[in-house]
Scaffold this motif. Structure first.
Motif, PDB file in Angstrom:
ATOM      1  N   ALA A   1       0.879  -1.150   0.029  1.00 20.84           N
ATOM      2  CA  ALA A   1       0.050   0.025   0.076  1.00 20.84           C
ATOM      3  C   ALA A   1       0.748   1.296   0.248  1.00 20.84           C
ATOM      4  O   ALA A   1       0.726   2.325  -0.829  1.00 20.84           O
ATOM      5  N   ARG A   2       1.913   1.158   0.668  1.00 19.90           N
ATOM      6  CA  ARG A   2       2.803   2.401   0.888  1.00 19.90           C
ATOM      7  C   ARG A   2       3.269   2.650  -0.370  1.00 19.90           C
ATOM      8  O   ARG A   2       3.594   3.865  -0.713  1.00 19.90           O
ATOM      9  N   LEU A   3       4.340   1.396  -0.909  1.00 19.55           N
ATOM     10  CA  LEU A   3       4.883   1.785  -2.204  1.00 19.55           C
ATOM     11  C   LEU A   3       3.817   2.140  -3.435  1.00 19.55           C
ATOM     12  O   LEU A   3       4.247   3.286  -4.107  1.00 19.55           O
ATOM     13  N   LEU A   4       2.778   1.646  -3.702  1.00 18.42           N
ATOM     14  CA  LEU A   4       2.035   1.972  -4.532  1.00 18.42           C
ATOM     15  C   LEU A   4       1.390   3.341  -4.430  1.00 18.42           C
ATOM     16  O   LEU A   4       1.076   4.163  -5.465  1.00 18.42           O
ATOM     17  N   ALA A   5       1.058   3.721  -3.157  1.00 12.72           N
ATOM     18  CA  ALA A   5       0.831   5.381  -2.980  1.00 12.72           C
ATOM     19  C   ALA A   5       1.693   6.303  -3.483  1.00 12.72           C
ATOM     20  O   ALA A   5       1.402   7.246  -4.028  1.00 12.72           O
TER      21      ALA A   5
ATOM     22  N   ARG B   1      -1.931   9.667   3.555  1.00 13.10           N
ATOM     23  CA  ARG B   1      -2.592  10.798   3.400  1.00 13.10           C
ATOM     24  C   ARG B   1      -1.785  12.125   3.743  1.00 13.10           C
ATOM     25  O   ARG B   1      -1.656  13.125   2.993  1.00 13.10           O
ATOM     26  N   GLU B   2      -1.215  11.900   4.909  1.00 13.35           N
ATOM     27  CA  GLU B   2      -0.252  13.091   5.413  1.00 13.35           C
ATOM     28  C   GLU B   2       0.939  13.176   4.469  1.00 13.35           C
ATOM     29  O   GLU B   2       1.658  14.110   4.444  1.00 13.35           O
ATOM     30  N   GLU B   3       1.359  11.947   3.770  1.00 13.38           N
ATOM     31  CA  GLU B   3       2.532  12.162   2.775  1.00 13.38           C
ATOM     32  C   GLU B   3       2.208  12.633   1.468  1.00 13.38           C
ATOM     33  O   GLU B   3       2.958  12.406   0.615  1.00 13.38           O
ATOM     34  N   GLY B   4       0.823  12.815   1.401  1.00 10.11           N
ATOM     35  CA  GLY B   4       0.464  13.489   0.041  1.00 10.11           C
ATOM     36  C   GLY B   4      -0.259  12.373  -0.924  1.00 10.11           C
ATOM     37  O   GLY B   4      -0.576  12.739  -1.981  1.00 10.11           O
ATOM     38  N   GLY B   5      -0.396  11.272  -0.480  1.00  8.43           N
ATOM     39  CA  GLY B   5      -1.083  10.041  -1.098  1.00  8.43           C
ATOM     40  C   GLY B   5      -2.658   9.956  -1.137  1.00  8.43           C
ATOM     41  O   GLY B   5      -3.064  10.593  -0.234  1.00  8.43           O
ATOM     42  N   ARG B   6      -2.904   8.955  -1.713  1.00  7.62           N
ATOM     43  CA  ARG B   6      -4.900   8.872  -1.709  1.00  7.62           C
ATOM     44  C   ARG B   6      -4.740   7.399  -1.137  1.00  7.62           C
ATOM     45  O   ARG B   6      -4.455   6.508  -1.425  1.00  7.62           O
ATOM     46  N   ALA B   7      -5.611   7.454  -0.007  1.00  9.86           N
ATOM     47  CA  ALA B   7      -5.879   6.138   0.867  1.00  9.86           C
ATOM     48  C   ALA B   7      -6.806   6.146   1.570  1.00  9.86           C
ATOM     49  O   ALA B   7      -7.430   7.245   2.282  1.00  9.86           O
ATOM     50  N   ALA B   8      -7.527   5.061   1.535  1.00  4.93           N
ATOM     51  CA  ALA B   8      -9.034   4.806   2.325  1.00  4.93           C
ATOM     52  C   ALA B   8      -8.764   3.550   2.856  1.00  4.93           C
ATOM     53  O   ALA B   8      -7.859   2.637   2.888  1.00  4.93           O
ATOM     54  N   ALA B   9      -9.535   3.296   4.068  1.00  6.09           N
ATOM     55  CA  ALA B   9      -9.390   1.842   4.999  1.00  6.09           C
ATOM     56  C   ALA B   9     -10.960   1.509   5.091  1.00  6.09           C
ATOM     57  O   ALA B   9     -11.843   2.085   5.524  1.00  6.09           O
TER      58      ALA B   9
END
Length: 247
Positions: A23-27, A51-59
């Motif tokens: 998840a972290r790498l793909l984001a 998200r705080e690193e600028g990526g798009r993520a949901a859980a």
């Protein structure tokens, strides 16, 4: 660095280890990731970090043994992002023990999570992939599903062999170019998989071997990214990722 800007990827078993690393790498490479696991607080925290690193993520809280949870994961991903390009079936457990121990509960749990959980993912994602005209199913298998088995691993290896068989069946049914499949088989990776092993001796031996030989979950994440970023007419069917020191 590869770009995955146009990919929407849902990942089961994303609360740690290979799922979290993927998840972290793909984001970081531009994909929108949807993290799914039973440990809701943990996937929420990882998604927040992304998200705080600028990526798009949901859980979402997901138990892969529940077919409805997988259907909800797919529908929620589509509702949020408009589609689902990839489902990474990563959730797995390994309560391994000698067959003579007769741990029938452990056997059933491995069948339910490792095999039935993957099938629930197929059942949830395949209709969406067909409706969209494209989709990619990635499953994290194991070298145990390639090389037979060793003492204590008979049922675990059987579930992983079964997942590989399902993947090959889906591949042969999907030569119309709509659905791609990739089976990624890790060797010794430094994860918390040993936590699911009830036998304290086997659990400690596994942890010691992982510490001595194992490699980072990021190695498997890079393999998943490689398979996903290929153009639509290219299918990476199988990838094995193991430490160079592993026999």
């Amino acid at each position: 660095m590869l770009s995955l800007e146009d990919k929407i990827v849902a990942i089961t078993g994303a609360s740690g280890g290979i799922g979290e690393a993927t998840a972290r790498l793909l984001a970081r490479r531009g994909a929108a990731v949807v993290l799914a696991a039973r440990r809701g607080e943990r996937v929420d925290a990882i998604a927040q970090d992304i998200r705080e690193e600028g990526g798009r993520a949901a859980a979402y809280v997901v138990d892969v043994t529940e077919a409805e949870d997988l259907r909800r994961l797919v529908s929620s991903t589509i509702d949020r992002y408009g589609r689902i390009d990839v489902l990474v079936n990563n959730a797995g457990i390994a309560p391994i023990s000698p067959l003579a121990d007769l741990d029938t509960a452990g056997w059933s749990a491995m069948i339910d999570v490792n095999l039935r959980g993957m099938l629930n993912g197929v059942a949830a994602a395949l209709p969406a992939f067909r409706a969209q005209g494209a989709g990619h199913l990635v499953s994290v298998v194991s070298v145990a599903g390639l090389n037979g088995t060793s003492p204590t691993m008979a049922v675990y290896a059987a579930t992983k062999n079964a997942v590989r068989t399902v993947h090959e069946g889906l591949r042969t049914e999907s030569t119309d170019g709509v659905v791609r499949t990739t089976a990624v088989s890790p060797g010794y990776i430094r994860t918390d998989l040993a936590d699911s092993m009830a036998d304290p001796r086997i659990r400690e031996q596994t942890r010691e071997h992982m510490a001595a030989v194992g490699i980072s979950p990021a190695a498997v994440a890079r393999a998943v990214a490689f398979a996903i970023e290929q153009p639509g007419d290219v299918e990476i069917g199988e990838i094995t990722v193991r430490p160079t020191r592993q026999a």
